[in-house]
Write a protein that holds these residues in place. Structure first.
Motif, PDB file in Angstrom:
ATOM      1  N   UNK A  87     -36.013  24.864  -6.600  1.00 36.21           N
ATOM      2  CA  UNK A  87     -36.663  23.755  -5.904  1.00 36.21           C
ATOM      3  C   UNK A  87     -35.817  23.308  -4.720  1.00 36.21           C
ATOM      4  N   UNK A  88     -34.505  23.549  -4.822  1.00 32.36           N
ATOM      5  CA  UNK A  88     -33.577  23.079  -3.807  1.00 32.36           C
ATOM      6  C   UNK A  88     -32.347  23.972  -3.804  1.00 32.36           C
ATOM      7  N   UNK A  89     -31.859  24.309  -2.586  1.00 33.38           N
ATOM      8  CA  UNK A  89     -30.607  25.044  -2.475  1.00 33.38           C
ATOM      9  C   UNK A  89     -30.779  26.509  -2.124  1.00 33.38           C
ATOM     10  N   UNK A  90     -29.650  27.212  -2.046  1.00 29.02           N
ATOM     11  CA  UNK A  90     -29.619  28.619  -1.646  1.00 29.02           C
ATOM     12  C   UNK A  90     -28.612  29.384  -2.493  1.00 29.02           C
ATOM     13  N   UNK A  91     -29.014  30.576  -2.941  1.00 24.79           N
ATOM     14  CA  UNK A  91     -28.136  31.504  -3.656  1.00 24.79           C
ATOM     15  C   UNK A  91     -27.801  32.659  -2.722  1.00 24.79           C
ATOM     16  N   UNK A  92     -26.525  32.985  -2.587  1.00 28.26           N
ATOM     17  CA  UNK A  92     -26.103  34.133  -1.787  1.00 28.26           C
ATOM     18  C   UNK A  92     -25.810  35.298  -2.718  1.00 28.26           C
ATOM     19  N   UNK A  93     -26.434  36.448  -2.454  1.00 33.66           N
ATOM     20  CA  UNK A  93     -26.267  37.640  -3.284  1.00 33.66           C
ATOM     21  C   UNK A  93     -25.476  38.679  -2.501  1.00 33.66           C
ATOM     22  N   UNK A  94     -24.340  39.107  -3.044  1.00 32.22           N
ATOM     23  CA  UNK A  94     -23.469  40.059  -2.362  1.00 32.22           C
ATOM     24  C   UNK A  94     -23.189  41.262  -3.244  1.00 32.22           C
ATOM     25  N   UNK A  95     -22.933  42.381  -2.585  1.00 31.22           N
ATOM     26  CA  UNK A  95     -22.599  43.635  -3.261  1.00 31.22           C
ATOM     27  C   UNK A  95     -21.207  44.059  -2.818  1.00 31.22           C
ATOM     28  N   UNK A  96     -20.371  44.462  -3.775  1.00 33.32           N
ATOM     29  CA  UNK A  96     -19.016  44.906  -3.462  1.00 33.32           C
ATOM     30  C   UNK A  96     -18.892  46.397  -3.724  1.00 33.32           C
ATOM     31  N   UNK A  97     -18.444  47.150  -2.714  1.00 33.88           N
ATOM     32  CA  UNK A  97     -18.286  48.596  -2.840  1.00 33.88           C
ATOM     33  C   UNK A  97     -16.996  48.927  -3.586  1.00 33.88           C
ATOM     34  N   UNK A  98     -16.836  50.200  -3.934  1.00 32.75           N
ATOM     35  CA  UNK A  98     -15.639  50.635  -4.664  1.00 32.75           C
ATOM     36  C   UNK A  98     -14.364  50.401  -3.859  1.00 32.75           C
ATOM     37  N   UNK A 134     -13.799  47.828  -2.079  1.00 26.48           N
ATOM     38  CA  UNK A 134     -13.556  46.396  -1.969  1.00 26.48           C
ATOM     39  C   UNK A 134     -14.319  45.704  -0.868  1.00 26.48           C
ATOM     40  N   UNK A 135     -15.000  46.470  -0.017  1.00 21.36           N
ATOM     41  CA  UNK A 135     -15.758  45.846   1.066  1.00 21.36           C
ATOM     42  C   UNK A 135     -17.023  45.211   0.526  1.00 21.36           C
ATOM     43  N   UNK A 136     -17.323  44.005   1.024  1.00 17.54           N
ATOM     44  CA  UNK A 136     -18.502  43.274   0.569  1.00 17.54           C
ATOM     45  C   UNK A 136     -19.571  43.243   1.662  1.00 17.54           C
ATOM     46  N   UNK A 137     -20.813  43.069   1.222  1.00 18.03           N
ATOM     47  CA  UNK A 137     -21.917  42.881   2.161  1.00 18.03           C
ATOM     48  C   UNK A 137     -22.907  41.910   1.540  1.00 18.03           C
ATOM     49  N   UNK A 138     -23.425  41.011   2.356  1.00 19.19           N
ATOM     50  CA  UNK A 138     -24.462  40.091   1.896  1.00 19.19           C
ATOM     51  C   UNK A 138     -25.789  40.840   1.875  1.00 19.19           C
ATOM     52  N   UNK A 139     -26.399  40.954   0.694  1.00 17.91           N
ATOM     53  CA  UNK A 139     -27.683  41.632   0.574  1.00 17.91           C
ATOM     54  C   UNK A 139     -28.825  40.737   1.038  1.00 17.91           C
ATOM     55  N   UNK A 140     -28.807  39.494   0.574  1.00 23.21           N
ATOM     56  CA  UNK A 140     -29.858  38.539   0.945  1.00 23.21           C
ATOM     57  C   UNK A 140     -29.485  37.178   0.383  1.00 23.21           C
ATOM     58  N   UNK A 141     -30.267  36.186   0.756  1.00 22.37           N
ATOM     59  CA  UNK A 141     -30.149  34.840   0.202  1.00 22.37           C
ATOM     60  C   UNK A 141     -31.471  34.466  -0.468  1.00 22.37           C
ATOM     61  N   UNK A 142     -31.365  33.685  -1.525  1.00 17.93           N
ATOM     62  CA  UNK A 142     -32.543  33.233  -2.256  1.00 17.93           C
ATOM     63  C   UNK A 142     -32.703  31.739  -2.016  1.00 17.93           C
ATOM     64  N   UNK A 143     -33.836  31.345  -1.434  1.00 19.39           N
ATOM     65  CA  UNK A 143     -34.169  29.946  -1.185  1.00 19.39           C
ATOM     66  C   UNK A 143     -35.429  29.605  -1.979  1.00 19.39           C
ATOM     67  N   UNK A 144     -35.830  28.338  -2.029  1.00 11.93           N
ATOM     68  CA  UNK A 144     -37.074  27.989  -2.733  1.00 11.93           C
ATOM     69  C   UNK A 144     -38.251  28.846  -2.275  1.00 11.93           C
ATOM     70  N   UNK A 145     -38.958  29.433  -3.228  1.00 12.08           N
ATOM     71  CA  UNK A 145     -40.087  30.297  -2.922  1.00 12.08           C
ATOM     72  C   UNK A 145     -39.725  31.764  -2.812  1.00 12.08           C
ATOM     73  N   UNK A 146     -38.412  32.079  -2.800  1.00 11.54           N
ATOM     74  CA  UNK A 146     -37.960  33.460  -2.689  1.00 11.54           C
ATOM     75  C   UNK A 146     -37.758  34.084  -4.073  1.00 11.54           C
ATOM     76  N   UNK A 147     -37.665  35.412  -4.065  1.00 15.64           N
ATOM     77  CA  UNK A 147     -37.411  36.161  -5.302  1.00 15.64           C
ATOM     78  C   UNK A 147     -36.085  36.913  -5.173  1.00 15.64           C
TER      79      UNK A 147
END
Length: 211
Positions: free
Chosen positions: A42-53, A55-68
């Motif tokens: 209903x409120x806020x944002x989730x940040x989803x990240x993937x870490x490679x072997x 150690x490098x990270x990448x932001x895959x996407x963010x989840x906001x209200x209405x997102x999956x």
């Protein structure tokens, strides 16, 4: 787990939805963890990240209200564990639908099923844009887009060079070199712990460029 972050440890699940609230910084899921259910924000944002072997990270996407969250959707449908990390980027409020309830609603509630499938389709579209950005777009354009997206109403970007590297799927040293070039060109001003956008129109022109 992110240093200093809270950890989401789910209670024993029932077959009913329940209200949830988590402070900024809570780790909602990590690689190898089983899925506790579908979070409907209903409120806020989730940040989803993937870490490679390496150690490098990448932001895959963010989840906001209405997102999956595709990670959660895949875990619920296929019964597998998470392969990425989800962190509350802001304070969160919402509802948790336990796995059994999710499957029941998916089978019996057309409105819920349409909501889920529509959100999944939109998320796949964002994945396509991410791949296009990384594979087909020049780095300066990618960096400019991230700066414009993260800038607040005053032009402040509260992100370190390391955080910008995660956002752009690149290395910190490369980000630092390109940020120095942008600063010399008068596009941004580098500050402690962040950046100030000085020439938004200039960044928008760069963001529109291809390779």
């Amino acid at each position: 787990m992110t240093q200093g972050a809270h950890r989401f440890i789910p209670d024993a699940m029932t077959d009913l939805r329940r209200r949830i609230a988590f402070p900024k910084g809570t780790v909602l899921f990590q690689p190898g963890q089983a899925c506790p259910g579908l979070v409907l924000l209903d409120k806020g944002t989730i940040k989803v990240t993937l870490t490679a072997a390496n150690g490098r990270e990448v932001v895959l996407y963010r989840v906001s209200p209405g997102d999956m969250c595709l990670q959660t959707f895949s875990c619920l449908v296929e019964g597998r564990t998470y392969s990425a990390e989800g962190v509350a980027e802001t304070d969160l409020e919402g509802e948790l639908v336990p796995p059994d309830r999710f499957r029941t609603l998916l089978e019996t509630d057309p409105a819920f099923r349409d909501l889920v499938f529509s959100a999944v389709a939109n998320r796949f579209g964002e994945y396509e844009r991410l791949i296009e950005d990384v594979a087909l777009t020049g780095f300066d354009a990618r960096l400019a887009r991230v700066l414009l997206r993260l800038a607040d109403g005053t032009g402040e970007v509260h992100a370190s060079h390391n955080a910008l590297a995660v956002e752009t799927a690149s290395g910190r040293a490369f980000v630092s070199r390109r940020m120095a070039e942008m600063a010399r060109a008068g596009l941004v001003e580098q500050q402690r712990g962040g950046v100030r956008v000085l020439d938004r129109a200039g960044l928008e022109r760069i963001a529109a460029e291809e390779r």
